[in-house]
Design an enzyme around this catalytic site. Structure first.
Site, mmCIF file in Angstrom:
data_model
loop_
_atom_site.group_PDB
_atom_site.id
_atom_site.type_symbol
_atom_site.label_atom_id
_atom_site.label_comp_id
_atom_site.label_asym_id
_atom_site.label_seq_id
_atom_site.Cartn_x
_atom_site.Cartn_y
_atom_site.Cartn_z
ATOM 1 N N LYS A 78 0.894 -1.129 -0.011
ATOM 2 C CA LYS A 78 -0.146 0.007 -0.048
ATOM 3 C C LYS A 78 0.865 1.405 -0.041
ATOM 4 O O LYS A 78 1.872 1.282 0.883
ATOM 5 C CB LYS A 78 -0.837 -0.128 1.212
ATOM 6 C CG LYS A 78 -1.936 0.959 1.308
ATOM 7 C CD LYS A 78 -2.780 0.763 2.552
ATOM 8 C CE LYS A 78 -3.824 1.834 2.636
ATOM 9 N NZ LYS A 78 -4.792 1.820 3.994
ATOM 10 N N SER A 153 -9.614 1.635 2.896
ATOM 11 C CA SER A 153 -8.792 2.285 1.942
ATOM 12 C C SER A 153 -7.722 1.450 1.158
ATOM 13 O O SER A 153 -7.165 1.871 0.127
ATOM 14 C CB SER A 153 -7.930 3.500 2.589
ATOM 15 O OG SER A 153 -7.173 2.736 3.749
ATOM 16 N N SER A 177 -9.839 -0.650 6.979
ATOM 17 C CA SER A 177 -9.103 -0.656 5.328
ATOM 18 C C SER A 177 -8.418 -1.607 5.105
ATOM 19 O O SER A 177 -8.116 -1.603 3.837
ATOM 20 C CB SER A 177 -8.245 0.620 5.474
ATOM 21 O OG SER A 177 -9.167 1.570 5.365
HETATM 22 N N1 GLN Z 1 -13.190 3.939 6.114
HETATM 23 C C1 GLN Z 1 -12.529 4.423 7.470
HETATM 24 C C2 GLN Z 1 -12.140 5.859 7.269
HETATM 25 O O1 GLN Z 1 -12.250 6.306 6.246
HETATM 26 C C3 GLN Z 1 -11.472 3.583 7.777
HETATM 27 C C4 GLN Z 1 -10.080 4.028 7.017
HETATM 28 C C5 GLN Z 1 -8.886 2.932 7.383
HETATM 29 O O2 GLN Z 1 -9.098 1.947 8.057
HETATM 30 N N2 GLN Z 1 -7.888 3.475 6.967
HETATM 31 O O3 GLN Z 1 -11.559 6.219 8.176
#
Ligand code: GLN
Length: 484
Positions: A78, A153, A177
């Site tokens: 990532k 994400s 994410s």
């Molecule tokens: N979707 C969640 C957010 O927008 C989690 C994102 C993540 O785990 N990095 O914060």
């Protein structure tokens, strides 16, 4: 057989036997990328030349590494995990040309085990989002249906694993994410216990919640990768000095008599019927394997999303203060210093990141701190206590990973609150700091993967891996591949 379809364990075995060389495997992966990346768009940066050079190296270095756990294994990372000499953008314009002068600890560990970096994968800018649509460098598609999002994400990593554009990948998980995109893309995603894996070199979003973890084609591969990346790191004082077991040693053990908590709050009105059915069938399957489902309650679940979006944005507002046009990253010149700050941040950050910086700055400001930030921290404690109480009675907790399957691209981009609700089942796990894994547990009628989440006690990844593997081996879900 196409080499790119191999999972980590299989790839390691054929390399070990000398049937396939690291170069052949790496070439096969890049061929696959050439064939399908245009459709999926999982990568921000591909490191083809470096990868092929490394795979070619017949010298002593490779020989020394040939017994290493990831020898010759092409992995995707990532793009919020720092890689020395390789651009790390966080899918943000503000870091578009940022080349880290050092490797994150997980990258050092992967390299130490002989892995080959394929490239850096797309994400929601600074890991803020649930669909990988908040990237400054284009949208990633779901390999099962390219009109849909891959989740987020870590959408790029999940899509790359699902589409066989790497053998395994790393993601990061602050509120879901790793697990949510794994569920949407039909692969395995593991968020380790907070503190299990060093965050050194992971670009910080919300430091008290962020964890790096594996995204893989099956459960055993997740255990293999977790073995490599776990452990205390002097560079990260929040990494735990706790014993790291061999996570593969529980693979294959039976799950008879294990008590599985089924929280009633996770089967709520309005959730997708096909998801609910697939998860309930999975629980029956686990029961037939000897586990004992027990209804439990996690009563503060309904406050989790609200508490998370205060805490995560507060931490983000503080963490992202460093992108000011002075220290590193983008600079847009202005008339004076303040003007330069403002122009840089205006141009460098996307809408969601700005929204969160503003929200987090507000919740931390004097006069509002007690009402929002402090209250949210108190709620966080209650959520953690829910889990502590539950884990006195059960060995693990099983839930859906998400309330619906992958949604259509564009479906939620206009409504941030709807997007935030995509993580309703994963967020509590981060707030409590416990580990969670998502594994495939079925498909909807229109062929979209469904994820089962298994949540464990602090530092008990072994139990969830054991349960996940037992379930996986009793089904064929993990063998299905998207048609691209
Ligand atoms: N979707 C969640 C957010 O927008 C989690 C994102 C993540 O785990 N990095 O914060």
């Amino acid at each position: 057989m196409d080499l790119y379809t191999l999972n980590l364990e299989e790839a390691r075995a054929v390399i070990d036997k000398g049937e396939v060389s690291p170069l052949e495997l790496t070439e096969a992966i890049f061929k696959r990328i050439e064939a399908v990346e245009d459709k999926v768009k999982a990568y921000v940066t591909l490191t083809r030349d470096q990868a092929l050079n490394q795979a070619k190296d017949p010298g002593n270095r490779m020989k020394e590494e040939s017994k290493a756990a990831l020898f010759g294994i092409p992995v995707a990372i990532k793009d919020n995990i720092c890689t020395e000499g390789i651009r790390t953008t966080c899918s943000s314009k503000i870091l578009e040309n940022f080349i880290p002068p050092y490797d994150s600890t997980v990258i050092k560990k992967l390299k130490g085990q002989g892995s080959i970096l394929v490239g850096k994968t797309n994400l929601d800018e600074f890991a803020m989002g649930s669909s990988t649509e908040n990237s400054a460098f284009g949208h990633t598609r779901n390999p099962w249906d390219i009109t849909r999002i891959p989740g987020g994400s870590s959408g790029g990593s999940a899509a790359a694993v699902s589409a066989d554009m790497c053998i395994a990948a790393l993601g990061s998980d602050t509120g879901g994410s790793i697990r949510q995109p794994a569920a949407f893309c039909g692969v395995v995603g593991l968020k380790p216990t907070y503190g299990r894996v060093s965050r050194y070199g992971l670009v910080a979003f919300a430091s008290s919640l962020d964890q790096i973890g594996p995204i893989t084609k099956n459960v055993k591969d997740a255990a293999i990768l977790l073995n490599v990346i776990s452990g205390h790191d002097p560079n990260d004082s929040t990494s735990a000095g706790i014993y790291v077991p061999d996570f593969t040693s529980v693979i294959g053990q039976d799950i008879k008599g294990l008590k599985l908590g089924v929280p009633k709050e996770y089967f709520m009105e309005g959730m997708d019927r096909e998801v609910e059915e697939a998860v309930k069938n999975a629980i029956s399957k686990l029961e037939s394997l000897g586990a004992i489902p027990v209804e439990i309650s996690l009563p503060h679940t309904r406050y989790a999303v609200a508490a998370y979006y205060i805490l995560a944005t507060s931490e983000a507002s503080s963490n992202l203060a460093r992108y000011d046009g002075v220290k590193y990253g983008l600079r847009v010149e202005g008339q004076d210093l303040v003007d330069m700050y403002m122009k840089t941040r205006e141009k460098g950050f996307g809408a969601e990141v700005k929204r969160r910086i503003i929200l987090g700055t507000y919740t931390l400001s004097s006069g509002y701190y007690d009402a929002y930030y402090k209250k949210a921290q108190q709620v966080r404690t209650l959520i953690k206590q829910d889990f502590d109480r539950a884990f006195k009675k059960v060995d693990a907790i099983v839930t859906p990973t998400t309330p619906s399957p992958a949604f259509k691209a564009g479906e939620k981009t206009e409504d941030p609150l709807q997007m935030y609700l995509a993580d309703i089942f994963t967020i509590s796990v981060n707030l409590a700091g416990v580990p969670g894994i998502s594994i495939p547990c079925g498909f909807t009628l229109n062929n979209l993967p469904v994820g089962l989440q298994i949540i464990g006690k602090h530092f008990d990844e072994e139990t969830i891996l054991k349960i996940a593997y037992a379930y996986e081996q009793s089904t064929d879900w993990h063998k299905r591949k998207p048609k691209l």
